[in-house]
Design a protein around this motif. Structure first.
Motif, PDB file in Angstrom:
ATOM      1  N   PRO A  51       0.416 -63.117  28.015  1.00  0.00           N
ATOM      2  CA  PRO A  51       0.598 -62.715  26.614  1.00  0.00           C
ATOM      3  C   PRO A  51      -0.447 -61.697  26.193  1.00  0.00           C
ATOM      4  CG  PRO A  51      -0.430 -64.875  26.740  1.00  0.00           C
ATOM      5  CD  PRO A  51      -0.069 -64.503  28.143  1.00  0.00           C
ATOM      6  N   VAL A  52      -0.097 -60.847  25.278  1.00  0.00           N
ATOM      7  CA  VAL A  52      -1.013 -59.831  24.755  1.00  0.00           C
ATOM      8  C   VAL A  52      -1.922 -60.484  23.724  1.00  0.00           C
ATOM      9  CG1 VAL A  52      -1.178 -57.636  23.535  1.00  0.00           C
ATOM     10  CG2 VAL A  52       0.686 -58.040  25.168  1.00  0.00           C
ATOM     11  N   PRO A  53      -3.289 -60.397  23.901  1.00  0.00           N
ATOM     12  CA  PRO A  53      -4.190 -61.043  22.929  1.00  0.00           C
ATOM     13  C   PRO A  53      -4.216 -60.281  21.609  1.00  0.00           C
ATOM     14  CG  PRO A  53      -5.449 -59.819  24.540  1.00  0.00           C
ATOM     15  CD  PRO A  53      -4.017 -59.763  24.990  1.00  0.00           C
ATOM     16  N   VAL A  54      -4.354 -61.010  20.547  1.00  0.00           N
ATOM     17  CA  VAL A  54      -4.435 -60.450  19.192  1.00  0.00           C
ATOM     18  C   VAL A  54      -5.781 -60.857  18.604  1.00  0.00           C
ATOM     19  CG1 VAL A  54      -3.405 -60.385  16.900  1.00  0.00           C
ATOM     20  CG2 VAL A  54      -1.939 -60.547  18.921  1.00  0.00           C
ATOM     21  N   VAL A  55      -6.586 -59.862  18.156  1.00  0.00           N
ATOM     22  CA  VAL A  55      -7.913 -60.105  17.610  1.00  0.00           C
ATOM     23  C   VAL A  55      -7.880 -59.819  16.119  1.00  0.00           C
ATOM     24  CG1 VAL A  55     -10.350 -59.478  17.719  1.00  0.00           C
ATOM     25  CG2 VAL A  55      -8.969 -59.492  19.800  1.00  0.00           C
ATOM     26  N   LEU A  56      -8.402 -60.733  15.341  1.00  0.00           N
ATOM     27  CA  LEU A  56      -8.459 -60.585  13.894  1.00  0.00           C
ATOM     28  C   LEU A  56      -9.888 -60.300  13.475  1.00  0.00           C
ATOM     29  CD1 LEU A  56      -6.178 -63.569  12.790  1.00  0.00           C
ATOM     30  CD2 LEU A  56      -5.530 -61.174  13.127  1.00  0.00           C
ATOM     31  N   SER A  57     -10.077 -59.433  12.516  1.00  0.00           N
ATOM     32  CA  SER A  57     -11.401 -59.114  11.990  1.00  0.00           C
ATOM     33  C   SER A  57     -11.326 -59.051  10.473  1.00  0.00           C
ATOM     34  CB  SER A  57     -11.914 -57.786  12.551  1.00  0.00           C
ATOM     35  OG  SER A  57     -11.049 -56.736  12.180  1.00  0.00           O
TER      36      SER A  57
END
Length: 305
Positions: A89-95
């Motif tokens: 899966p493609v990682p999703v980073v939140l900031s």
């Protein structure tokens, strides 16, 4: 022999028994329909093979990048290590959304120049005994660079010290005679002129002592100058002298050139329209004092009539 057949009976004939007649052009023979079907099948097969080959070439030119956190031996959910199991899966980073300044860069032509560039010269005459640096070394301030033969200046120091000792003994004797003359003058045993002469002689010896002390200090200073040290911290350039050379204080060329690299100055040009913005940012960063944007011209007072 001729037979009569009804048109309805022709529809029940087998496919192989049907023949075309000059009067029925709509029915084609079986031999002309089979090659068309075979050609269509071959075209479809060629298109499939060409599509598979094109996909293989495209796949070879765009390899899939492995995803972090998955093992190389068929790890993840793929089981056999193929296709979807390697990509993962493609990682999703939140900031967190924030507000900050965006730097603005100005392009301009410039050059870098050193604050200090020193040509090290000899202050004394003599033979170079040792060179204690290599070309390109970063030397510190006060570091020993070159040693000049100190023996002549050591001899001068010893001569000055001997002269001082002799003159000091003469001064002590003159002071003792001065004390005796003072006692004799109190009893009117000697004239006052003799006492004044002795007082002047003591003062002369005192001046000679000061001169001898200065000669000693000068000899010590020459010994210090025989040890050539770096006046600044910088990079040593080409060595212009070698051990065994004779150097003089009057030589026009130096022995080595030192160039300071830290700190260093950068000179560049920017458009005049961007100067106020640069000055304001420098003042905010406490690099330059704030510069007024408008200049005030003082008004001249008009003389009274």
């Amino acid at each position: 022999m001729t037979t009569k057949t009804n048109p309805s009976e022709l529809t029940t004939l087998p496919e192989g028994d049907r023949t075309s007649s000059p009067g029925q052009p709509g029915i084609a023979p079986p031999s002309s329909r089979k090659p068309k079907k075979r050609g269509l099948i071959w075209v479809v097969l060629l298109l499939i093979v060409a599509g598979i080959a094109g996909y293989a070439v495209w796949r070879a030119g765009h390899p899939a990048a492995p995803v972090r956190g998955q093992g190389g031996a068929g790890g993840g959910r793929g089981g056999g290590g193929g296709g979807r199991g390697q990509l993962g899966p493609v990682p999703v980073v939140l900031s967190k959304v924030g507000r900050s300044s965006i730097p603005v860069y100005l392009n301009g032509l410039g050059n870098v120049t050193a604050f200090y560039t020193v040509t090290v010269k000899s202050r004394v005459d003599g033979q170079i005994m040792k060179v204690d640096f290599n070309e390109g070394d970063l030397v510190k301030q006060g570091q020993l660079l070159i040693e000049i033969d100190p023996r002549p200046y050591q001899v001068q120091l010893e001569l000055a010290q001997g002269t001082l000792a002799r003159d000091q003994a003469l001064l002590n004797n003159a002071k003792l005679d001065l004390d005796r003359y003072k006692m004799l003058l109190a009893t009117d045993a000697i004239p006052k002129q003799q006492l004044d002469t002795q007082t002047s002689l003591v003062a002369q010896y005192e001046g000679t002592i000061k001169q001898d002390t200065a000669n000693i200090d000068n000899a010590k200073l020459q010994l210090i100058y025989a040890q050539v040290t770096a006046p600044i911290t910088g990079v040593a350039g080409l060595r212009l002298v070698d051990p065994g050379n004779i150097v003089h204080a009057s030589d026009a060329n130096g022995m080595v050139v030192l160039t300071q690299l830290q700190p260093i100055s950068v000179l560049f040009t920017i458009p005049e329209d961007a100067l106020p913005q640069v000055v304001q940012n420098c003042a905010r960063a406490r690099i330059l004092p704030p510069m007024p944007t408008t200049a005030t011209i003082p008004k001249r007072s008009r003389p009274a009539d």
